[in-house]
Write a protein that holds these residues in place. Structure first.
Motif, PDB file in Angstrom:
ATOM      1  N   TYR A 292       2.303   2.478  10.556  1.00  0.00           N
ATOM      2  CA  TYR A 292       2.488   3.243   9.328  1.00  0.00           C
ATOM      3  C   TYR A 292       1.584   2.664   8.251  1.00  0.00           C
ATOM      4  O   TYR A 292       1.419   1.448   8.139  1.00  0.00           O
ATOM      5  CB  TYR A 292       3.937   3.168   8.832  1.00  0.00           C
ATOM      6  CG  TYR A 292       4.946   3.693   9.816  1.00  0.00           C
ATOM      7  CD1 TYR A 292       5.360   5.031   9.781  1.00  0.00           C
ATOM      8  CD2 TYR A 292       5.499   2.854  10.781  1.00  0.00           C
ATOM      9  CE1 TYR A 292       6.298   5.499  10.685  1.00  0.00           C
ATOM     10  CE2 TYR A 292       6.429   3.327  11.690  1.00  0.00           C
ATOM     11  CZ  TYR A 292       6.825   4.651  11.636  1.00  0.00           C
ATOM     12  OH  TYR A 292       7.752   5.122  12.537  1.00  0.00           O
ATOM     13  N   SER A 293       1.005   3.554   7.441  1.00  0.00           N
ATOM     14  CA  SER A 293       0.299   3.121   6.237  1.00  0.00           C
ATOM     15  C   SER A 293       1.150   3.502   5.038  1.00  0.00           C
ATOM     16  O   SER A 293       1.831   4.531   5.054  1.00  0.00           O
ATOM     17  CB  SER A 293      -1.083   3.772   6.143  1.00  0.00           C
ATOM     18  OG  SER A 293      -0.958   5.166   5.889  1.00  0.00           O
ATOM     19  N   ILE A 294       1.119   2.664   4.003  1.00  0.00           N
ATOM     20  CA  ILE A 294       1.857   2.988   2.792  1.00  0.00           C
ATOM     21  C   ILE A 294       0.966   2.780   1.576  1.00  0.00           C
ATOM     22  O   ILE A 294       0.035   1.975   1.587  1.00  0.00           O
ATOM     23  CB  ILE A 294       3.155   2.157   2.660  1.00  0.00           C
ATOM     24  CG1 ILE A 294       2.859   0.707   2.266  1.00  0.00           C
ATOM     25  CG2 ILE A 294       3.969   2.189   3.939  1.00  0.00           C
ATOM     26  CD1 ILE A 294       4.090  -0.020   1.805  1.00  0.00           C
ATOM     27  N   SER A 295       1.277   3.514   0.522  1.00  0.00           N
ATOM     28  CA  SER A 295       0.483   3.445  -0.708  1.00  0.00           C
ATOM     29  C   SER A 295       1.023   2.342  -1.622  1.00  0.00           C
ATOM     30  O   SER A 295       1.231   2.556  -2.813  1.00  0.00           O
ATOM     31  CB  SER A 295       0.535   4.789  -1.445  1.00  0.00           C
ATOM     32  OG  SER A 295       1.888   5.102  -1.787  1.00  0.00           O
TER      33      SER A 295
ATOM     34  N   ASP B  74       5.382  -4.702  -0.504  1.00  0.00           N
ATOM     35  CA  ASP B  74       6.021  -3.402  -0.267  1.00  0.00           C
ATOM     36  C   ASP B  74       6.078  -3.089   1.221  1.00  0.00           C
ATOM     37  O   ASP B  74       7.073  -2.523   1.715  1.00  0.00           O
ATOM     38  CB  ASP B  74       5.237  -2.277  -0.960  1.00  0.00           C
ATOM     39  CG  ASP B  74       5.342  -2.303  -2.474  1.00  0.00           C
ATOM     40  OD1 ASP B  74       6.381  -2.759  -2.991  1.00  0.00           O
ATOM     41  OD2 ASP B  74       4.386  -1.868  -3.134  1.00  0.00           O
ATOM     42  N   CYS B  75       5.008  -3.427   1.938  1.00  0.00           N
ATOM     43  CA  CYS B  75       4.954  -3.142   3.377  1.00  0.00           C
ATOM     44  C   CYS B  75       6.098  -3.837   4.106  1.00  0.00           C
ATOM     45  O   CYS B  75       6.752  -3.246   4.974  1.00  0.00           O
ATOM     46  CB  CYS B  75       3.620  -3.606   3.958  1.00  0.00           C
ATOM     47  SG  CYS B  75       2.197  -2.645   3.413  1.00  0.00           S
TER      48      CYS B  75
ATOM     49  N   ILE C 158      -1.585 -18.904  -3.695  1.00  0.00           N
ATOM     50  CA  ILE C 158      -0.860 -18.322  -4.829  1.00  0.00           C
ATOM     51  C   ILE C 158      -1.270 -16.872  -5.057  1.00  0.00           C
ATOM     52  O   ILE C 158      -0.455 -16.027  -5.419  1.00  0.00           O
ATOM     53  CB  ILE C 158      -1.121 -19.143  -6.102  1.00  0.00           C
ATOM     54  CG1 ILE C 158      -0.592 -20.572  -5.928  1.00  0.00           C
ATOM     55  CG2 ILE C 158      -0.486 -18.489  -7.330  1.00  0.00           C
ATOM     56  CD1 ILE C 158      -1.022 -21.517  -7.027  1.00  0.00           C
ATOM     57  N   TYR C 159      -2.541 -16.567  -4.836  1.00  0.00           N
ATOM     58  CA  TYR C 159      -3.074 -15.233  -5.100  1.00  0.00           C
ATOM     59  C   TYR C 159      -3.002 -14.314  -3.885  1.00  0.00           C
ATOM     60  O   TYR C 159      -3.146 -13.095  -4.013  1.00  0.00           O
ATOM     61  CB  TYR C 159      -4.542 -15.333  -5.530  1.00  0.00           C
ATOM     62  CG  TYR C 159      -4.798 -16.308  -6.633  1.00  0.00           C
ATOM     63  CD1 TYR C 159      -4.489 -15.994  -7.954  1.00  0.00           C
ATOM     64  CD2 TYR C 159      -5.335 -17.567  -6.378  1.00  0.00           C
ATOM     65  CE1 TYR C 159      -4.722 -16.897  -8.984  1.00  0.00           C
ATOM     66  CE2 TYR C 159      -5.566 -18.476  -7.399  1.00  0.00           C
ATOM     67  CZ  TYR C 159      -5.255 -18.138  -8.695  1.00  0.00           C
ATOM     68  OH  TYR C 159      -5.477 -19.038  -9.709  1.00  0.00           O
ATOM     69  N   SER C 160      -2.781 -14.869  -2.726  1.00  0.00           N
ATOM     70  CA  SER C 160      -2.957 -14.146  -1.467  1.00  0.00           C
ATOM     71  C   SER C 160      -1.901 -13.077  -1.226  1.00  0.00           C
ATOM     72  O   SER C 160      -0.700 -13.353  -1.212  1.00  0.00           O
ATOM     73  CB  SER C 160      -2.939 -15.150  -0.308  1.00  0.00           C
ATOM     74  OG  SER C 160      -2.830 -14.481   0.922  1.00  0.00           O
ATOM     75  N   GLY C 161      -2.349 -11.860  -0.964  1.00  0.00           N
ATOM     76  CA  GLY C 161      -1.442 -10.804  -0.539  1.00  0.00           C
ATOM     77  C   GLY C 161      -0.931 -11.046   0.872  1.00  0.00           C
ATOM     78  O   GLY C 161       0.201 -10.689   1.202  1.00  0.00           O
ATOM     79  N   THR C 162      -1.761 -11.661   1.700  1.00  0.00           N
ATOM     80  CA  THR C 162      -1.361 -11.983   3.071  1.00  0.00           C
ATOM     81  C   THR C 162      -0.181 -12.946   3.080  1.00  0.00           C
ATOM     82  O   THR C 162       0.827 -12.724   3.755  1.00  0.00           O
ATOM     83  CB  THR C 162      -2.546 -12.600   3.836  1.00  0.00           C
ATOM     84  OG1 THR C 162      -3.637 -11.680   3.854  1.00  0.00           O
ATOM     85  CG2 THR C 162      -2.161 -12.951   5.262  1.00  0.00           C
ATOM     86  N   VAL C 163      -0.305 -14.030   2.321  1.00  0.00           N
ATOM     87  CA  VAL C 163       0.776 -15.010   2.248  1.00  0.00           C
ATOM     88  C   VAL C 163       2.000 -14.409   1.557  1.00  0.00           C
ATOM     89  O   VAL C 163       3.147 -14.663   1.947  1.00  0.00           O
ATOM     90  CB  VAL C 163       0.303 -16.286   1.528  1.00  0.00           C
ATOM     91  CG1 VAL C 163       1.466 -17.251   1.301  1.00  0.00           C
ATOM     92  CG2 VAL C 163      -0.803 -16.970   2.332  1.00  0.00           C
ATOM     93  N   SER C 164       1.781 -13.579   0.546  1.00  0.00           N
ATOM     94  CA  SER C 164       2.905 -12.969  -0.173  1.00  0.00           C
ATOM     95  C   SER C 164       3.717 -12.044   0.713  1.00  0.00           C
ATOM     96  O   SER C 164       4.945 -11.955   0.571  1.00  0.00           O
ATOM     97  CB  SER C 164       2.395 -12.215  -1.401  1.00  0.00           C
ATOM     98  OG  SER C 164       1.858 -13.118  -2.357  1.00  0.00           O
ATOM     99  N   ALA C 165       3.071 -11.341   1.626  1.00  0.00           N
ATOM    100  CA  ALA C 165       3.816 -10.511   2.577  1.00  0.00           C
ATOM    101  C   ALA C 165       4.727 -11.382   3.431  1.00  0.00           C
ATOM    102  O   ALA C 165       5.889 -11.033   3.684  1.00  0.00           O
ATOM    103  CB  ALA C 165       2.843  -9.727   3.457  1.00  0.00           C
TER     104      ALA C 165
END
Length: 250
Positions: A66-69, A74-75, A106-113
């Motif tokens: 699935y892709s999400i906007s 959020d994913c 701290i900035y990473s979306g990968t780590v934040s997920a």
């Protein structure tokens, strides 16, 4: 294991494709990723607009996708709350195009997920691959991600644990081994390049990492061609100062 795979580079990124291709050989996988590039968005979430979910087919991949906007966090939220059918044993985020070592976490979306999964009390693994300009390859990182999952299968560390895996850009034969180590402290020199277009004047930003002494951390070991694995947590309390601050305000 039942795995939820997310990333911040988007549903069409080479890294997530390679990761899922490897993981689904052994595990049950569901993919939930942003519909476009969301690098360095940190732990942001979408609250001011609807999130659009679209089922999609990744060529050569059998897993549901699935892709999400929305953002990487959020994913994971929507994957765990809405899209996964039953209990998810672990969330895997990546493979990121570029390292997430030092203060970059701290900035990473990968780590934040991966952090979002820990907030949900689901253990997680963030996976990042060093790149050099247009030079990128993800097969080695995918193999190491699978190795780590196999190690954890019978020896779980806890429900809110985040493991941060980084892989140097080299052949599998050149890798010296796997190092469990601390997060390094990184700083950058920033350069600002002015441009002017029909929207007005703006700046492109580029950063160059400053030199640092060897401190046996993830930054140092990646340079030595080790794969690094670092346990992280969303609790940002500075426990070393907790008592001192308590004494000050008492």
């Amino acid at each position: 294991m039942r795995l939820l795979v997310a990333n911040d580079d988007g549903i069409d990124a080479k890294g997530i494709y390679t990761l899922v291709k490897e993981l689904e050989k052994v595990h049950e996988v569901i993919v939930v990723a942003p519909n476009n590039q969301r690098s360095a968005c940190g732990h942001s979430i979408t609250i001011t607009s609807p999130i659009i979910i679209k089922a999609c087919k990744l060529e050569g991949i059998k897993s549901k996708a699935y892709s999400i906007s929305g953002t990487p966090a959020d994913c994971v939220r929507m994957g765990l709350d809405m899209l996964s059918e039953g209990k998810v044993d672990m969330v895997v985020s990546g493979i990121n195009r570029g390292l997430n070592v030092g203060t970059d976490v701290i900035y990473s979306g990968t780590v934040s997920a991966a952090m979002e999964a820990a907030i949900y009390e689901v253990p997680s693994l963030a996976v990042s691959q060093e790149t050099n300009g247009d030079e990128e390859q993800y097969e080695v990182a995918a193999k190491y991600a699978l190795k780590v999952l196999e190690m954890l299968k019978d020896k779980p560390l806890g429900e809110d644990v985040v493991l941060n895996l980084n892989v140097p850009l080299c052949s599998e034969e050149e890798i010296k081994g796997l190092k469990v180590c601390k997060v390094g402290k990184t700083s950058y020199r920033h350069s600002y390049f002015e441009y002017v277009d029909e929207k007005g004047r703006g700046y492109n930003v580029r950063g160059t990492m400053n030199e640092k002494k060897f401190e046996e951390d993830d930054v140092d070991y990646i340079r030595e061609k080790y794969v690094t694995l670092t346990p992280l947590h969303f609790d940002l309390t500075n426990f070393q100062l907790l008592k001192a601050v308590e004494d000050i305000v008492r």
